[in-house]
Design a protein around this motif. Structure first.
Motif, mmCIF file in Angstrom:
data_model
loop_
_atom_site.group_PDB
_atom_site.id
_atom_site.type_symbol
_atom_site.label_atom_id
_atom_site.label_comp_id
_atom_site.label_asym_id
_atom_site.label_seq_id
_atom_site.Cartn_x
_atom_site.Cartn_y
_atom_site.Cartn_z
ATOM 1 N N ALA A 76 88.576 63.815 -1.689
ATOM 2 C CA ALA A 76 89.433 62.682 -1.321
ATOM 3 C C ALA A 76 89.031 61.413 -2.057
ATOM 4 C CB ALA A 76 89.362 62.466 0.194
ATOM 5 N N GLU A 77 87.705 61.124 -2.114
ATOM 6 C CA GLU A 77 87.276 59.887 -2.757
ATOM 7 C C GLU A 77 87.514 59.928 -4.266
ATOM 8 O OE1 GLU A 77 83.440 62.380 -2.168
ATOM 9 O OE2 GLU A 77 85.418 62.085 -1.255
ATOM 10 N N TRP A 78 87.455 61.131 -4.850
ATOM 11 C CA TRP A 78 87.721 61.253 -6.286
ATOM 12 C C TRP A 78 89.220 61.169 -6.556
ATOM 13 C CZ3 TRP A 78 84.047 65.555 -8.579
ATOM 14 C CH2 TRP A 78 82.728 65.134 -8.408
ATOM 15 N N ARG A 79 90.011 61.729 -5.677
ATOM 16 C CA ARG A 79 91.467 61.640 -5.831
ATOM 17 C C ARG A 79 91.919 60.187 -5.838
ATOM 18 N NH1 ARG A 79 95.145 65.506 -7.568
ATOM 19 N NH2 ARG A 79 94.572 67.563 -6.773
ATOM 20 N N ALA A 80 91.221 59.372 -5.065
ATOM 21 C CA ALA A 80 91.586 57.958 -5.000
ATOM 22 C C ALA A 80 91.142 57.202 -6.248
ATOM 23 C CB ALA A 80 90.958 57.320 -3.760
ATOM 24 N N PHE A 81 90.136 57.731 -6.942
ATOM 25 C CA PHE A 81 89.585 57.023 -8.098
ATOM 26 C C PHE A 81 90.210 57.479 -9.417
ATOM 27 C CE2 PHE A 81 86.384 56.662 -11.511
ATOM 28 C CZ PHE A 81 86.173 55.286 -11.490
ATOM 29 N N PHE A 82 90.334 58.780 -9.594
ATOM 30 C CA PHE A 82 90.844 59.315 -10.858
ATOM 31 C C PHE A 82 92.365 59.482 -10.795
ATOM 32 C CE2 PHE A 82 86.416 60.949 -11.001
ATOM 33 C CZ PHE A 82 86.045 60.435 -12.235
ATOM 34 N N PRO A 83 93.078 59.155 -11.875
ATOM 35 C CA PRO A 83 94.545 59.299 -11.892
ATOM 36 C C PRO A 83 94.979 60.743 -11.664
ATOM 37 C CG PRO A 83 93.763 58.039 -13.791
ATOM 38 C CD PRO A 83 92.549 58.615 -13.134
ATOM 39 N N ASP A 84 96.182 60.899 -11.139
ATOM 40 C CA ASP A 84 96.727 62.238 -10.884
ATOM 41 C C ASP A 84 96.807 63.084 -12.151
ATOM 42 O OD1 ASP A 84 96.998 61.557 -8.245
ATOM 43 O OD2 ASP A 84 99.139 61.095 -8.379
ATOM 44 N N SER A 85 96.996 62.441 -13.301
ATOM 45 C CA SER A 85 97.138 63.178 -14.561
ATOM 46 C C SER A 85 95.872 63.919 -14.960
ATOM 47 C CB SER A 85 97.534 62.216 -15.686
ATOM 48 O OG SER A 85 96.535 61.212 -15.848
ATOM 49 N N LEU A 86 94.732 63.582 -14.344
ATOM 50 C CA LEU A 86 93.469 64.221 -14.697
ATOM 51 C C LEU A 86 93.172 65.451 -13.852
ATOM 52 C CD1 LEU A 86 91.115 61.133 -15.240
ATOM 53 C CD2 LEU A 86 92.325 62.484 -16.950
ATOM 54 N N TRP A 87 94.067 65.793 -12.937
ATOM 55 C CA TRP A 87 93.841 66.936 -12.061
ATOM 56 C C TRP A 87 94.671 68.122 -12.533
ATOM 57 C CZ3 TRP A 87 89.978 66.671 -8.627
ATOM 58 C CH2 TRP A 87 89.502 65.405 -8.310
ATOM 59 N N GLU A 88 94.032 69.284 -12.544
ATOM 60 C CA GLU A 88 94.704 70.493 -13.009
ATOM 61 C C GLU A 88 94.202 71.679 -12.189
ATOM 62 O OE1 GLU A 88 94.117 72.875 -17.037
ATOM 63 O OE2 GLU A 88 95.351 71.090 -17.378
ATOM 64 N N ASN A 89 95.112 72.334 -11.480
ATOM 65 C CA ASN A 89 94.757 73.489 -10.665
ATOM 66 C C ASN A 89 93.658 73.164 -9.656
ATOM 67 O OD1 ASN A 89 95.002 76.203 -9.872
ATOM 68 N ND2 ASN A 89 93.342 76.854 -11.226
ATOM 69 N N GLY A 90 93.664 71.931 -9.147
ATOM 70 C CA GLY A 90 92.686 71.540 -8.132
ATOM 71 C C GLY A 90 91.368 71.072 -8.688
ATOM 72 N N TYR A 91 91.233 70.962 -10.023
ATOM 73 C CA TYR A 91 89.974 70.540 -10.646
ATOM 74 C C TYR A 91 90.214 69.331 -11.541
ATOM 75 C CZ TYR A 91 88.312 75.237 -9.395
ATOM 76 O OH TYR A 91 87.967 76.381 -8.722
ATOM 77 N N LEU A 92 89.199 68.491 -11.633
ATOM 78 C CA LEU A 92 89.232 67.432 -12.628
ATOM 79 C C LEU A 92 89.228 68.066 -14.016
ATOM 80 C CD1 LEU A 92 86.735 64.594 -11.621
ATOM 81 C CD2 LEU A 92 89.124 64.316 -12.281
ATOM 82 N N HIS A 93 90.104 67.609 -14.884
ATOM 83 C CA HIS A 93 90.103 68.131 -16.246
ATOM 84 C C HIS A 93 88.791 67.720 -16.913
ATOM 85 C CE1 HIS A 93 91.148 68.623 -20.479
ATOM 86 N NE2 HIS A 93 92.098 69.447 -20.066
ATOM 87 N N PRO A 94 87.983 68.674 -17.396
ATOM 88 C CA PRO A 94 86.634 68.353 -17.870
ATOM 89 C C PRO A 94 86.600 67.375 -19.027
ATOM 90 C CG PRO A 94 87.246 70.598 -18.457
ATOM 91 C CD PRO A 94 88.289 70.111 -17.516
#
Length: 860
Positions: free
Chosen positions: A57-75
């Motif tokens: 939750a805290e990372w979802r609030a910090f990193f833009p939605d475009s950086l998430w892929e299949n439930g993971y932060l894009h490395p």
């Protein structure tokens, strides 16, 4: 040892966590001067090192939605995002810095010292804030990316394992990787479509550490656990020597594992390498890991994570004390003897003492700290072969990215290179965390290997290993024989022990210190034959084997009986230490080749390039044309002239090609008897293709963007060759100049060779010293593409650095001819971001100022 460079800031942040990054950005937004100093080559290591990329939750609030892929932060995406965020907000950061200590400054504030590839780096600040992750020894796991090839989805596989605080971090990491391989095997059995990707850099969910190293004296100290270092430690320990291996990263193998180059390219496969290949292959087959077929053997391609696991397991099984997360930043000396290493890292400062020390840093770092004579890159400048920040197209797939230069000893240049490297590559899943460098610093030993040694199959009484490679520089070389059209063959070559022993600046040999890997005593131009992974692995194994023998005998390696050394190497590795050497060819009764024999062997079909031969081919005969090129002019020329006279007297049309080859070689040695004929041939070729310039007709296999590989249009070789005579006509250069101004200059087209055509003006100007080149060089330096290459927004382009290099060559030639524009141009290049370019410009200015701008001697 005091810091060799200092930087000023108000706030210094250490500890590479996401919270540390946020704090740095917050301070910068408040207008504070802040510097974030971290060990890694990316930000927020508490995320990237452990693959803690799941949605929170805290990372979802910090990193833009475009950086998430299949439930993971894009490395790759999150790393680039944090770098860009810091740059936009004015929060400075530096990579590759390991905390050493902090003390109050005399004038107030704090002085903090860091260890780096260049020794100690200091930061003066008012406030120092250290961040660390939450430590939770009950929640430990080791992770890797896996891909479901049927579903086309990437996910992270985590294998829980007990982190044992009574064991070392290396032992805990081995346990975690073992559990991960077992977990993947179970998952693969349930779903055969799974493929194992890249391993996490570290294990656990925090910066956990095991027991610290309590022993401080060892028989053998190995600094650097890369391609050569891991093997050196393994074989030293197997030989009975108490061995410690110091490695800044958290895996062994260097370029082959962390660097992403998990594929062999040339090199011999002796028993030492074969063992690693077999064990890697056994695990891969057991787990159903598919690898690409190889050119030389079925083991040429391997899984980086499995390879690192194998190396670590074998080293620990042999009794090596493997210390991760520590970097060697200085040595301990007693007179001429190196007897210890100073390290720093997450276990603090530590001094280790040893009977013998192996410098496997890849850059001759320990030798440099000990005061050895060294040369960086080509020596005349700081141009090295390209380095790489690996581009991963998927969870494991690698794309070649050796494309630009970096001086790793400078943290600021390392950071610049890494940030630019991470912006390169389309559709990239991730970039590597380890900078793979083809070349950097070389020691100067009692013997310096050069191109003549390679071409003439030189062997040595103290030879210790045999290498095999094509001539694959990938970067800017400066060998005159290459610039005149004689490219070295695909051969085996031998390395003597003397090339591994550094010589101090005061002239004495440093005792007890041996350099393993790519920093051996060799010229910039000979080095491409000495850098292949299997060969460096073999070199490390041999050095470790001999180190253990020397410890047992209570002596230095060079004091072991020569014949006994050779026998041990043959027995342990199968390397017979023989080449198609001089016994097969006529000599003059001493060590000098019979050049009359070689002159007789030259024909019009004599090969001058080996670019088009199959990769499995090995040249086993000394080339007569290269033998003549490598000889001393006063001995070679009489033989060539005699042969020319004989052929001309025969008046046989079939001799035309042979005569042309011999006349070119005579000009290469400064004989101008046939220069007019050669000039007329050059003029005819230019006019035949006017208004365009002749393109390269020969092979361009392996060559990438010029100036790679010494691959040029054949006419460029002839233009360069003219400058080895005196009184040559400027007319060919005028015609080429006019063509360059009018036709499209396409630097991407290798056959067109635009880069090489421009460079030939700088080459011929420096060689000849003729003032007629000044107006031509001045106009070429004003071409608009050079201005574009200097623009900050264009630095990501692979062409930018290449064009800056070319511009430097034009300016340097102008300066050497006494033109003020050249000096001013070099001054402008002293401000570009790339440190290798800056330092090379400064070296050019210094050479002109001190009157040492000499290009009359051949460069080998």
């Amino acid at each position: 040892m005091s810091a060799n460079r200092w930087r000023e800031t108000t706030y210094l942040i250490t500890g590479n966590t996401l919270e540390a990054v946020k704090r740095s950005v917050c301070l910068a937004q408040q207008g504070k001067a802040v510097l974030l100093a971290v060990e890694e080559t990316f930000l927020a290591a508490d995320t990237g090192s452990f693959l803690n990329c799941e949605s929170r939750a805290e990372w979802r609030a910090f990193f833009p939605d475009s950086l998430w892929e299949n439930g993971y932060l894009h490395p790759d995406g999150y790393k680039k995002y944090l770098e860009q965020l810091c740059r936009e907000q004015g929060a400075a950061f530096l990579y590759g810095l390991y905390f050493v200590d902090a003390v109050p400054a005399e004038m107030g504030g704090i002085e903090v010292r860091f260890a780096s590839k260049g020794g100690l780096y200091g930061v003066r600040c008012q406030y120092h804030e250290a961040y660390g992750p939450e430590k939770n020894s009950e929640k430990t796991a080791y992770a890797a990316w896996i891909t479901d090839e049927n579903a086309g989805e990437n996910r992270i596989l985590k294998a829980p394992f007990p982190w044992n605080p009574a064991k070392t971090e290396a032992e805990n990491l081995l346990a975690g990787r073992r559990e991960l391989l077992l977990a993947f095997g179970r998952s693969k059995a349930e779903n055969p479509a799974l493929n194992l990707g890249r391993f996490a850099l570290r294990g656990g969910d925090g910066f956990l550490a095991g027991t610290k190293l309590t022993k401080t004296h060892f028989d053998v100290i190995v600094a650097g656990g890369g391609t050569a270092g891991a093997m050196a430690a393994l074989y030293a320990a197997r030989g009975g020597a108490e061995t410690v291996l110091i490695e800044p990263q958290y895996d062994l193998g260097g370029t082959s594992t962390l660097g992403g180059v998990s594929t062999y390219w040339f090199g011999n496969r002796y028993r030492d390498v074969e063992e690693i290949d077999r064990e890697t292959d056994r695990i891969e087959r057991k787990l159903g890991i598919r690898r690409r077929p190889g050119l030389w053997s079925e083991h040429d391609d391997f899984h980086a994570g499995v390879r690192g696991y194998v190396l670590l397991k074998l080293c620990l099984d042999a009794g090596v004390a493997v210390v991760f997360g520590q970097i060697a930043y200085d040595v301990v000396k007693e007179g001429p003897r190196v007897c210890g290493v100073k390290t720093a890292g997450h276990e603090g400062k530590q001094t280790l003492c040893g009977s013998l020390v192996i410098d496997a840093t890849g850059d001759g770092d320990l030798a440099y700290y000990a005061g050895a004579r060294t040369v960086y890159g080509s020596g005349r400048d700081c141009f090295t072969y390209w380095a790489s920040l690996a581009q991963y197209t998927g969870t494991d797939g690698y794309r070649n990215n050796f494309s630009s230069m970096v001086m790793a000893a400078d943290p600021e240049d390392m950071t610049r290179f890494t940030v630019l490297g991470r912006q390169r590559g389309e559709g990239t899943f991730d970039h590597g965390a380890y900078v793979s460098m083809r070349e950097s610093r070389h020691i100067i030993g009692e013997k310096v290997i050069d191109l003549r040694d390679l071409c003439m199959f030189r062997t040595y009484e103290d030879g210790i290993c045999t290498f095999f490679s094509n001539y694959d520089p990938k970067g800017k070389l400066d060998a005159d024989m290459v610039y005149c059209g004689y490219l070295p063959p695909q051969v085996k070559m031998q390395l003597p022990l003397r090339a591994l022993i550094p010589i101090h600046l005061e002239g004495y040999a440093l005792k007890g210190l041996y350099v393993a890997g790519k920093a051996v005593s060799a010229t910039h131009n000979a080095f491409p034959g000495l850098r292949m992974q299997p060969d460096l692995m073999h070199q490390g194994a041999v050095l470790g084997l001999l180190a253990a023998r020397a410890v047992y005998e209570g002596c230095l390696i060079e004091e072991l009986p020569t014949l006994q050394r050779r026998e041990w190497i043959r027995e342990a590795t199968g390397d017979k230490l023989t080449l198609p050497g001089k016994l097969r060819y006529p000599y003059d009764g001493g060590d000098n080749p019979d050049f009359a024999f070689y002159a007789e062997q030259v024909t019009g079909d004599s090969r001058t390039h080996w670019i088009d031969v199959p990769f499995t081919y090995e040249e086993k005969e000394i080339s007569p044309i290269l033998a003549l090129a490598c000889g001393e002019s006063e001995r070679v020329l009489p033989c060539i002239r005699k042969r020319i006279r004989e052929l001309e007297e025969e008046e046989n049309g079939r001799n035309r090609g042979t005569l042309a080859a011999l006349k070119r070689m005579a000009l290469f040695h400064g004989c101008v008897d046939d220069m007019e004929e050669i000039q007329q041939t050059v003029m005819r070729k230019i006019k035949e293709t006017a208004p365009c310039l002749p393109v390269r007709e020969g092979s361009v296999m392996c060559a990438q963007l010029l100036p790679d590989h010494g691959v040029m249009p054949e006419l460029v070789y002839d233009l360069n060759l003219l400058s080895w005579g005196t009184g040559f006509s400027m007319e060919p250069f005028y015609l080429v100049f006019e063509a360059l101004k009018t036709e499209e200059r396409n630097y991407m087209d290798i056959r067109k060779g635009t880069y090489s055509y421009l460079e030939c003006f700088a080459y011929a100007a420096e060689r000849s010293g003729r003032a007629e080149f000044i107006p031509l060089l001045r106009k070429l330096a004003e071409l608009p593409e050079f201005k574009e290459a200097l623009r900050e927004e264009n630095q990501v382009s692979l062409l930018a650095e290449r064009l800056q290099t070319l511009l430097l060559l034009l300016y340097r030639a102008l300066a050497g001819l006494g033109a003020e524009e050249g000096i001013k141009g070099l001054e402008r290049l002293s401000t570009v971001r790339c440190l290798a370019i800056r330092k090379s410009a400064e070296m050019g200015r210094k050479a002109v100022k001190e009157g040492i701008f000499d290009r009359t001697e051949k460069t080998w």
